[in-house]
Design an enzyme around this catalytic site. Structure first.
Site, PDB file in Angstrom:
ATOM      1  N   ASN A 186      -4.560  -9.931  11.862  1.00 26.36           N
ATOM      2  CA  ASN A 186      -2.881 -10.508  11.379  1.00 26.36           C
ATOM      3  C   ASN A 186      -2.435 -11.602  12.634  1.00 26.36           C
ATOM      4  O   ASN A 186      -2.791 -11.539  14.024  1.00 26.36           O
ATOM      5  CB  ASN A 186      -2.365  -9.127  11.175  1.00 26.36           C
ATOM      6  CG  ASN A 186      -1.670  -8.552  12.126  1.00 26.36           C
ATOM      7  OD1 ASN A 186      -1.001  -8.688  13.281  1.00 26.36           O
ATOM      8  ND2 ASN A 186      -2.473  -6.990  12.306  1.00 26.36           N
TER       9      ASN A 186
ATOM     10  N   ASP B 142      -5.672  -1.958   9.202  1.00 25.29           N
ATOM     11  CA  ASP B 142      -6.248  -0.660   8.143  1.00 25.29           C
ATOM     12  C   ASP B 142      -7.582  -0.734   7.840  1.00 25.29           C
ATOM     13  O   ASP B 142      -7.986  -0.569   7.560  1.00 25.29           O
ATOM     14  CB  ASP B 142      -5.672  -0.809   7.116  1.00 25.29           C
ATOM     15  CG  ASP B 142      -3.864  -1.049   7.213  1.00 25.29           C
ATOM     16  OD1 ASP B 142      -3.162   0.188   7.859  1.00 25.29           O
ATOM     17  OD2 ASP B 142      -3.044  -1.455   6.516  1.00 25.29           O
TER      18      ASP B 142
ATOM     19  N   PHE C  61       7.248   0.790  13.192  1.00 25.09           N
ATOM     20  CA  PHE C  61       7.237   0.371  12.743  1.00 25.09           C
ATOM     21  C   PHE C  61       6.788  -0.044  10.260  1.00 25.09           C
ATOM     22  O   PHE C  61       6.074   0.209  10.591  1.00 25.09           O
ATOM     23  CB  PHE C  61       7.566  -1.566  12.613  1.00 25.09           C
ATOM     24  CG  PHE C  61       8.455  -1.411  13.940  1.00 25.09           C
ATOM     25  CD1 PHE C  61       8.423  -0.927  15.489  1.00 25.09           C
ATOM     26  CD2 PHE C  61       8.877  -2.548  13.887  1.00 25.09           C
ATOM     27  CE1 PHE C  61       9.426  -0.657  16.510  1.00 25.09           C
ATOM     28  CE2 PHE C  61       9.947  -2.414  15.146  1.00 25.09           C
ATOM     29  CZ  PHE C  61      10.064  -2.081  15.879  1.00 25.09           C
TER      30      PHE C  61
ATOM     31  N   LYS D 204       4.748  10.050   7.461  1.00 26.28           N
ATOM     32  CA  LYS D 204       4.211  10.132   8.908  1.00 26.28           C
ATOM     33  C   LYS D 204       4.489  10.870  10.139  1.00 26.28           C
ATOM     34  O   LYS D 204       5.002  10.974  10.913  1.00 26.28           O
ATOM     35  CB  LYS D 204       4.174   8.451   9.195  1.00 26.28           C
ATOM     36  CG  LYS D 204       3.401   7.454   8.570  1.00 26.28           C
ATOM     37  CD  LYS D 204       3.008   6.146   8.980  1.00 26.28           C
ATOM     38  CE  LYS D 204       2.490   5.531   8.617  1.00 26.28           C
ATOM     39  NZ  LYS D 204       1.382   3.841   8.847  1.00 26.28           N
TER      40      LYS D 204
ATOM     41  N   LYS E 250       7.321   6.099   4.206  1.00 22.32           N
ATOM     42  CA  LYS E 250       6.069   6.654   4.544  1.00 22.32           C
ATOM     43  C   LYS E 250       7.024   7.195   6.217  1.00 22.32           C
ATOM     44  O   LYS E 250       6.540   7.583   7.291  1.00 22.32           O
ATOM     45  CB  LYS E 250       6.477   5.014   6.164  1.00 22.32           C
ATOM     46  CG  LYS E 250       5.099   4.190   6.181  1.00 22.32           C
ATOM     47  CD  LYS E 250       5.222   2.425   5.862  1.00 22.32           C
ATOM     48  CE  LYS E 250       4.824   1.690   5.890  1.00 22.32           C
ATOM     49  NZ  LYS E 250       4.483   0.318   5.475  1.00 22.32           N
TER      50      LYS E 250
ATOM     51  N   LYS F 170     -24.746 -13.544  16.221  1.00 23.55           N
ATOM     52  CA  LYS F 170     -23.814 -14.508  15.432  1.00 23.55           C
ATOM     53  C   LYS F 170     -24.374 -14.578  14.157  1.00 23.55           C
ATOM     54  O   LYS F 170     -25.602 -15.022  13.411  1.00 23.55           O
ATOM     55  CB  LYS F 170     -23.556 -15.751  15.983  1.00 23.55           C
ATOM     56  CG  LYS F 170     -22.419 -16.763  15.449  1.00 23.55           C
ATOM     57  CD  LYS F 170     -22.003 -17.933  15.889  1.00 23.55           C
ATOM     58  CE  LYS F 170     -21.934 -18.664  14.959  1.00 23.55           C
ATOM     59  NZ  LYS F 170     -21.810 -20.204  15.075  1.00 23.55           N
TER      60      LYS F 170
HETATM   61  O1  C5P Z   1       1.534   2.288   6.950  1.00 27.48           O
HETATM   62  P1  C5P Z   1       1.767   1.013   7.806  1.00 27.48           P
HETATM   63  O2  C5P Z   1       0.840  -0.026   8.422  1.00 27.48           O
HETATM   64  O3  C5P Z   1       3.001  -0.461   6.983  1.00 27.48           O
HETATM   65  O4  C5P Z   1       2.197   1.843   8.571  1.00 27.48           O
HETATM   66  C1  C5P Z   1       2.639   0.482   9.979  1.00 27.48           C
HETATM   67  C2  C5P Z   1       3.347   1.804  11.140  1.00 27.48           C
HETATM   68  O5  C5P Z   1       1.837   3.137  11.334  1.00 27.48           O
HETATM   69  C3  C5P Z   1       3.878   0.716  12.275  1.00 27.48           C
HETATM   70  O6  C5P Z   1       4.079   1.215  13.113  1.00 27.48           O
HETATM   71  C4  C5P Z   1       2.250   1.048  12.705  1.00 27.48           C
HETATM   72  O7  C5P Z   1       2.080   0.879  14.403  1.00 27.48           O
HETATM   73  C5  C5P Z   1       2.114   2.637  12.421  1.00 27.48           C
HETATM   74  N1  C5P Z   1       0.448   1.835  12.304  1.00 27.48           N
HETATM   75  C6  C5P Z   1      -1.225   2.588  13.103  1.00 27.48           C
HETATM   76  N2  C5P Z   1      -2.176   3.261  12.836  1.00 27.48           N
HETATM   77  C7  C5P Z   1      -2.438   2.508  12.122  1.00 27.48           C
HETATM   78  C8  C5P Z   1      -1.836   1.631  10.674  1.00 27.48           C
HETATM   79  C9  C5P Z   1      -0.060   1.784  11.385  1.00 27.48           C
HETATM   80  O8  C5P Z   1      -0.204   3.198  13.814  1.00 27.48           O
HETATM   81  N3  C5P Z   1      -3.919   2.299  11.480  1.00 27.48           N
END
Ligand code: C5P
Length: 391
Positions: A203, A272, A316, A334, A330, A282
């Site tokens: 990203n 994700d 974040f 979390k 969230k 390759k």
């Molecule tokens: O659920 P989302 O991806 O929107 O959440 C964002 C937050 O979760 C950010 O603080 C990101 O660093 C953390 N995150 C994480 N591990 C992941 C996805 C997101 O720690 N696999």
């Protein structure tokens, strides 16, 4: 007022840029030059940049009843000497006051930042090293010279660091150390999930927000571990960098370091999903369509939320719709203490820009909407909100 002392080294030309940076930060800058410095760069350059005449003459007395060097010293919030030559450092270390710069130094009670700059052999000479040690004992903050090509043509240690680095160092010296004794883990940047040896899913995260937070924490006295995906940024001096590439590597690095930390700030944009298998060779172009199988990555922050103990956790969130509502959910899921939400639809907020416009939400669900601001300033605003949550 910032007192910017300039002694007679070739790096004096870089001090013009330093004066400019201070002025841009909104500081009033008074330049004092040694007679030697005025041979390298003219006082007029500094007068033009700072709007005040650069002072050189020791016996220049002000109109009021106060003695000029004492008056200057009293007005200073900080005194910076850049470049500081071997000669000027030697005089300062031994209390010799034979020009305006060294005289003001003796009268100054504000923090003093010295930026030695000279040929490497001179820098390494025991006389210079002893003087630096003495000045350190006297409470001066000494910035290490950089290594590289020196003006005399040699390579080595002795270069004056870049003006922006000096300005950052000064800012760090002046900052209140309200995070002293806190060990913090910060994650930053994107992750890359390989498809084959030359391709990946990622990203546009630049890492700017996470690095700004790491720098702000260091400035405020914290010990910082920065777990970072690939970025082009310089690790803030004083932070320990743990470079990673994939989400799984980030997971492992975070789990390894988080036990010893009281504070975790997860600014990384973690992918994700990852490709179910990365090809060893390759992938070849084919005419037919290709289907990519993806596996979910572990949610690092959610796992931390489970193992949280007494730690403070900050996440974040980047959203494109109903930002605050999603972020509140969230934070609960979390088990976070704060969540910083950017709405990606706001111009100037989010990925790979130097500014951000966010809303900070706490456990009680209170939402504080902040205006658009540089990420560096935002980093301090986030820390201001966090500080009362820590013991
Ligand atoms: O659920 P989302 O991806 O929107 O959440 C964002 C937050 O979760 C950010 O603080 C990101 O660093 C953390 N995150 C994480 N591990 C992941 C996805 C997101 O720690 N696999």
């Amino acid at each position: 007022m910032y007192l910017l002392g300039i002694s007679g080294g070739i790096a004096a030309y870089k001090s013009a840029e330093l004066a400019r940076i201070f002025v841009r930060q909104g500081e009033e800058v008074q330049v004092i030059m040694t007679p030697g410095a005025a041979k390298f760069i003219t006082p007029l350059t500094f007068q033009t940049l700072t709007g005040r005449p650069a002072l050189i003459d020791q016996f220049w007395v002000s109109e009021g009843e106060k003695v000029r060097h004492v008056e200057l010293a009293e007005a200073a919030a900080v005194m910076i000497v850049a470049p500081a030559t071997a000669n000027t450092l030697g005089k300062m270390a031994h209390g010799i006051a034979d020009n305006l710069l060294t005289t003001v130094y003796l009268a100054a009670q504000c923090p003093v930042v010295l930026v030695p700059s000279m040929n490497e052999r001179m820098y390494r000479h025991p006389a210079v090293q002893d003087n630096l040690e003495r000045l350190r004992r006297h409470g001066c903050h000494i910035m290490e010279p950089a290594s590289g090509e020196l003006a005399c043509g040699a390579y080595g240690k002795g270069r004056m660091p870049e003006p922006q680095e000096i300005a950052d160092f000064v800012r760090a010296v002046l900052r209140e150390k309200d995070f002293r004794g806190v060990r913090a883990l910060v994650t930053a940047g994107p992750t890359r999930e390989p498809l084959d040896p030359v391709r990946f899913i990622s990203n546009p995260s630049s890492g700017l927000m996470g690095y700004a937070i790491a720098r702000a924490l260091v400035e405020r006295g914290a010990e910082v571990v920065l777990v970072s995906g690939p970025t082009s940024l310089r690790c803030p001096a004083g932070a320990k960098l743990v470079p990673v590439t994939t989400a799984l590597e980030m997971y492992a690095a975070v789990m390894e370091h988080f036990e010893s930390c009281q504070l975790v700030i997860k600014a990384a944009a973690v992918a994700d999903y990852r490709p179910a298998a990365a090809a060893e060779q390759k992938l070849k172009k084919e005419a037919s369509e290709r289907v990519l199988k993806l596996l979910p990555n572990p949610d690092i922050l959610q796992e931390l939320g489970r193992r949280k103990g007494g730690r403070i956790l900050v996440g974040f969130a980047m959203e494109t719709e109903r930002a605050v509502e999603h972020a509140r959910e969230k934070l609960q899921r979390k088990n976070l203490d704060l969540i910083v939400v950017n709405d990606l639809t706001v111009p100037g907020a989010g990925f790979a820009v130097s500014t951000n416009q966010v809303c900070i939400i706490d456990r009680q669900g209170r939402a504080e909407e902040l205006p658009l601001m540089p990420k560096e300033i935002l980093a301090h605003r986030i820390l201001d909100r966090l500080r009362p949550l820590l013991p």
